[in-house]
Design a protein around this motif. Structure first.
Motif, PDB file in Angstrom:
ATOM      1  N   VAL A  40     -14.614  16.680   7.419  1.00 29.25           N
ATOM      2  CA  VAL A  40     -14.944  17.404   8.660  1.00 29.25           C
ATOM      3  C   VAL A  40     -15.800  18.614   8.324  1.00 29.25           C
ATOM      4  CG1 VAL A  40     -13.985  18.804  10.519  1.00 29.25           C
ATOM      5  CG2 VAL A  40     -12.950  16.601   9.956  1.00 29.25           C
ATOM      6  N   GLY A  41     -15.469  19.291   7.213  1.00 27.49           N
ATOM      7  CA  GLY A  41     -16.263  20.443   6.804  1.00 27.49           C
ATOM      8  C   GLY A  41     -17.710  20.075   6.489  1.00 27.49           C
ATOM      9  N   ILE A  42     -17.903  18.950   5.793  1.00 27.46           N
ATOM     10  CA  ILE A  42     -19.255  18.487   5.481  1.00 27.46           C
ATOM     11  C   ILE A  42     -20.020  18.166   6.767  1.00 27.46           C
ATOM     12  CG2 ILE A  42     -20.598  16.645   4.389  1.00 27.46           C
ATOM     13  CD1 ILE A  42     -18.381  16.471   2.274  1.00 27.46           C
ATOM     14  N   ALA A  43     -19.363  17.455   7.683  1.00 28.37           N
ATOM     15  CA  ALA A  43     -20.016  17.100   8.951  1.00 28.37           C
ATOM     16  C   ALA A  43     -20.363  18.351   9.747  1.00 28.37           C
ATOM     17  CB  ALA A  43     -19.105  16.184   9.765  1.00 28.37           C
ATOM     18  N   ALA A  44     -19.459  19.339   9.748  1.00 26.28           N
ATOM     19  CA  ALA A  44     -19.730  20.590  10.475  1.00 26.28           C
ATOM     20  C   ALA A  44     -20.896  21.341   9.855  1.00 26.28           C
ATOM     21  CB  ALA A  44     -18.470  21.448  10.481  1.00 26.28           C
ATOM     22  N   PHE A  45     -20.969  21.318   8.535  1.00 26.69           N
ATOM     23  CA  PHE A  45     -22.089  21.994   7.853  1.00 26.69           C
ATOM     24  C   PHE A  45     -23.418  21.352   8.240  1.00 26.69           C
ATOM     25  CE2 PHE A  45     -25.023  21.915   4.203  1.00 26.69           C
ATOM     26  CZ  PHE A  45     -25.304  23.277   4.124  1.00 26.69           C
ATOM     27  N   SER A  90       0.841  -1.200   0.000  1.00 25.81           N
ATOM     28  CA  SER A  90       0.000   0.000   0.000  1.00 25.81           C
ATOM     29  C   SER A  90       0.874   1.247   0.000  1.00 25.81           C
ATOM     30  CB  SER A  90      -0.911   0.011   1.235  1.00 25.81           C
ATOM     31  OG  SER A  90      -1.948  -0.917   1.102  1.00 25.81           O
ATOM     32  N   ALA A  91       0.515   2.199  -0.835  1.00 23.11           N
ATOM     33  CA  ALA A  91       1.215   3.484  -0.829  1.00 23.11           C
ATOM     34  C   ALA A  91       0.981   4.161   0.524  1.00 23.11           C
ATOM     35  CB  ALA A  91       0.708   4.362  -1.966  1.00 23.11           C
ATOM     36  N   ASP A  92       2.052   4.674   1.104  1.00 19.09           N
ATOM     37  CA  ASP A  92       1.921   5.293   2.424  1.00 19.09           C
ATOM     38  C   ASP A  92       2.976   6.385   2.615  1.00 19.09           C
ATOM     39  OD1 ASP A  92       0.766   5.684   4.885  1.00 19.09           O
ATOM     40  OD2 ASP A  92       1.899   4.098   5.886  1.00 19.09           O
ATOM     41  N   GLY A  93       3.276   7.085   1.527  1.00 22.99           N
ATOM     42  CA  GLY A  93       4.283   8.128   1.579  1.00 22.99           C
ATOM     43  C   GLY A  93       3.704   9.486   1.943  1.00 22.99           C
ATOM     44  N   PHE A  94       4.559  10.486   1.855  1.00 20.64           N
ATOM     45  CA  PHE A  94       4.164  11.835   2.255  1.00 20.64           C
ATOM     46  C   PHE A  94       2.999  12.360   1.414  1.00 20.64           C
ATOM     47  CE2 PHE A  94       4.607  16.480   1.816  1.00 20.64           C
ATOM     48  CZ  PHE A  94       4.491  16.850   3.144  1.00 20.64           C
ATOM     49  N   ALA A  95       3.098  12.209   0.094  1.00 16.99           N
ATOM     50  CA  ALA A  95       2.038  12.713  -0.790  1.00 16.99           C
ATOM     51  C   ALA A  95       0.715  12.009  -0.504  1.00 16.99           C
ATOM     52  CB  ALA A  95       2.446  12.515  -2.247  1.00 16.99           C
ATOM     53  N   HIS A  96       0.794  10.716  -0.231  1.00 18.72           N
ATOM     54  CA  HIS A  96      -0.411   9.931   0.065  1.00 18.72           C
ATOM     55  C   HIS A  96      -1.084  10.444   1.343  1.00 18.72           C
ATOM     56  CE1 HIS A  96      -2.684   6.353  -1.008  1.00 18.72           C
ATOM     57  NE2 HIS A  96      -2.708   5.977   0.249  1.00 18.72           N
ATOM     58  N   ARG A  97      -0.278  10.772   2.319  1.00 19.14           N
ATOM     59  CA  ARG A  97      -0.822  11.241   3.595  1.00 19.14           C
ATOM     60  C   ARG A  97      -1.368  12.661   3.481  1.00 19.14           C
ATOM     61  NH1 ARG A  97       3.767   8.668   7.743  1.00 19.14           N
ATOM     62  NH2 ARG A  97       3.328   6.483   7.182  1.00 19.14           N
ATOM     63  N   ILE A  98      -0.764  13.472   2.631  1.00 20.52           N
ATOM     64  CA  ILE A  98      -1.297  14.817   2.386  1.00 20.52           C
ATOM     65  C   ILE A  98      -2.666  14.718   1.728  1.00 20.52           C
ATOM     66  CG2 ILE A  98      -1.008  16.914   1.011  1.00 20.52           C
ATOM     67  CD1 ILE A  98       0.687  16.859   3.525  1.00 20.52           C
ATOM     68  N   LEU A  99      -2.797  13.804   0.764  1.00 23.90           N
ATOM     69  CA  LEU A  99      -4.092  13.575   0.131  1.00 23.90           C
ATOM     70  C   LEU A  99      -5.134  13.182   1.175  1.00 23.90           C
ATOM     71  CD1 LEU A  99      -5.995  13.112  -2.275  1.00 23.90           C
ATOM     72  CD2 LEU A  99      -5.021  10.806  -2.501  1.00 23.90           C
ATOM     73  N   ALA A 100      -4.749  12.288   2.095  1.00 25.56           N
ATOM     74  CA  ALA A 100      -5.668  11.866   3.156  1.00 25.56           C
ATOM     75  C   ALA A 100      -6.054  13.052   4.038  1.00 25.56           C
ATOM     76  CB  ALA A 100      -5.023  10.771   3.996  1.00 25.56           C
ATOM     77  N   LEU A 101      -5.092  13.922   4.345  1.00 29.41           N
ATOM     78  CA  LEU A 101      -5.374  15.084   5.178  1.00 29.41           C
ATOM     79  C   LEU A 101      -6.362  16.021   4.499  1.00 29.41           C
ATOM     80  CD1 LEU A 101      -4.799  16.772   7.702  1.00 29.41           C
ATOM     81  CD2 LEU A 101      -2.830  17.766   6.491  1.00 29.41           C
ATOM     82  N   VAL A 102      -6.171  16.251   3.201  1.00 29.96           N
ATOM     83  CA  VAL A 102      -7.095  17.119   2.452  1.00 29.96           C
ATOM     84  C   VAL A 102      -8.498  16.522   2.456  1.00 29.96           C
ATOM     85  CG1 VAL A 102      -7.632  18.041   0.175  1.00 29.96           C
ATOM     86  CG2 VAL A 102      -5.278  18.105   1.014  1.00 29.96           C
ATOM     87  N   LEU A 103      -8.582  15.212   2.215  1.00 32.71           N
ATOM     88  CA  LEU A 103      -9.883  14.543   2.245  1.00 32.71           C
ATOM     89  C   LEU A 103     -10.524  14.635   3.627  1.00 32.71           C
ATOM     90  CD1 LEU A 103      -9.389  11.249   0.188  1.00 32.71           C
ATOM     91  CD2 LEU A 103     -10.927  13.144  -0.347  1.00 32.71           C
ATOM     92  N   ALA A 104      -9.723  14.433   4.663  1.00 32.18           N
ATOM     93  CA  ALA A 104     -10.242  14.487   6.028  1.00 32.18           C
ATOM     94  C   ALA A 104     -10.791  15.871   6.357  1.00 32.18           C
ATOM     95  CB  ALA A 104      -9.143  14.105   7.020  1.00 32.18           C
ATOM     96  N   ILE A 105     -10.078  16.910   5.946  1.00 34.52           N
ATOM     97  CA  ILE A 105     -10.534  18.279   6.195  1.00 34.52           C
ATOM     98  C   ILE A 105     -11.864  18.516   5.493  1.00 34.52           C
ATOM     99  CG2 ILE A 105     -10.044  20.712   5.747  1.00 34.52           C
ATOM    100  CD1 ILE A 105      -7.079  20.049   6.175  1.00 34.52           C
ATOM    101  N   GLY A 106     -11.966  18.033   4.246  1.00 32.86           N
ATOM    102  CA  GLY A 106     -13.228  18.185   3.519  1.00 32.86           C
ATOM    103  C   GLY A 106     -14.373  17.455   4.197  1.00 32.86           C
TER     104      GLY A 106
END
Length: 218
Positions: free
Chosen positions: A209-214, A191-207
């Motif tokens: 959280v934003g939907i849940a907050a809305f 499984s890919a688990d590098g820096f870019a992969h984790r940044i993608l996960a962070l961006v998705l997570a923020i999005g």
């Protein structure tokens, strides 16, 4: 023998945070009263977690993608007859896949029913005012009674399966979900688990959280 990355860091964080949130939801839901404020907050957290996992099932690490553990009925029957393939023991086996999808489905139903619930005393889900009263009544009953029991039952079965794998099949599933790795002789993709992969996960997570907050703000 070599160590192979099976569970990427975002998948592992999702798993353990979801475990903590679900335990907290069961406890606060049974305590009621002032604990319901925390119950609602944990519910919104689970909503964000589920949105993330649904998205991560398409863009996450190799073994976290739904495409890797959606099995045909014939494969499931063969597995139950003891005719499994070696790679089944790396990611989710056919029976483990059923457990994962069942838990995700029941958790989604529990979250949606909670958003539609109204106890007619002090706590009202943010979506209840958009639904017909009979839907709200059904969602409230499901969330507080049947849905909770089904969820607890699935969690118990999940724990029993983990115990079976550990003590009978000598497969430490929990350790792999902590370290992310399994030791194997198979030539399989990691499984890919590098820096870019984790940044993608962070961006998705923020999005997510934003939907849940809305939704919580409705």
């Amino acid at each position: 023998m070599a160590r192979l990355r099976i569970w990427d860091l975002p998948t592992r964080l999702f798993h353990w945070l979801l475990v903590l949130a679900v335990v907290g939801l069961v406890i606060t839901g049974n305590l009621g009263g002032e604990w319901m404020t925390l119950h609602f907050r944990l519910g919104y957290a689970v909503l964000a977690f589920l949105l993330f996992r649904l998205a991560w099932g398409f863009v996450g690490g190799h073994w976290s993608r739904f495409a890797q553990f959606i099995y045909s009925p014939l494969t499931l029957v063969s597995y139950l007859r003891g005719q499994s393939r070696p790679e089944h023991e790396l990611g989710h086996s056919p029976t483990a896949a059923l457990s994962v999808f069942a838990l995700l489905l029941v958790l989604c139903l529990q979250v949606v029913s909670g958003l539609l619930s109204d106890d007619e005393i002090a706590f009202t889900g943010p979506l209840s005012r958009f639904a017909p009263s009979d839907w709200v009544s059904l969602a409230t009953a499901y969330h507080a009674e049947w849905g909770k029991l089904v969820l607890i039952g699935l969690v118990v079965l999940h724990l029993l399966a983990i115990g079976y794998y550990k003590w009978v099949k000598k497969t430490p599933l929990v350790a792999a979900m902590i370290t992310g790795d399994k030791t194997t002789t198979l030539l399989q993709p990691a499984s890919a688990d590098g820096f870019a992969h984790r940044i993608l996960a962070l961006v998705l997570a923020i999005g997510c959280v934003g939907i849940a907050a809305f939704i919580a703000s409705l």
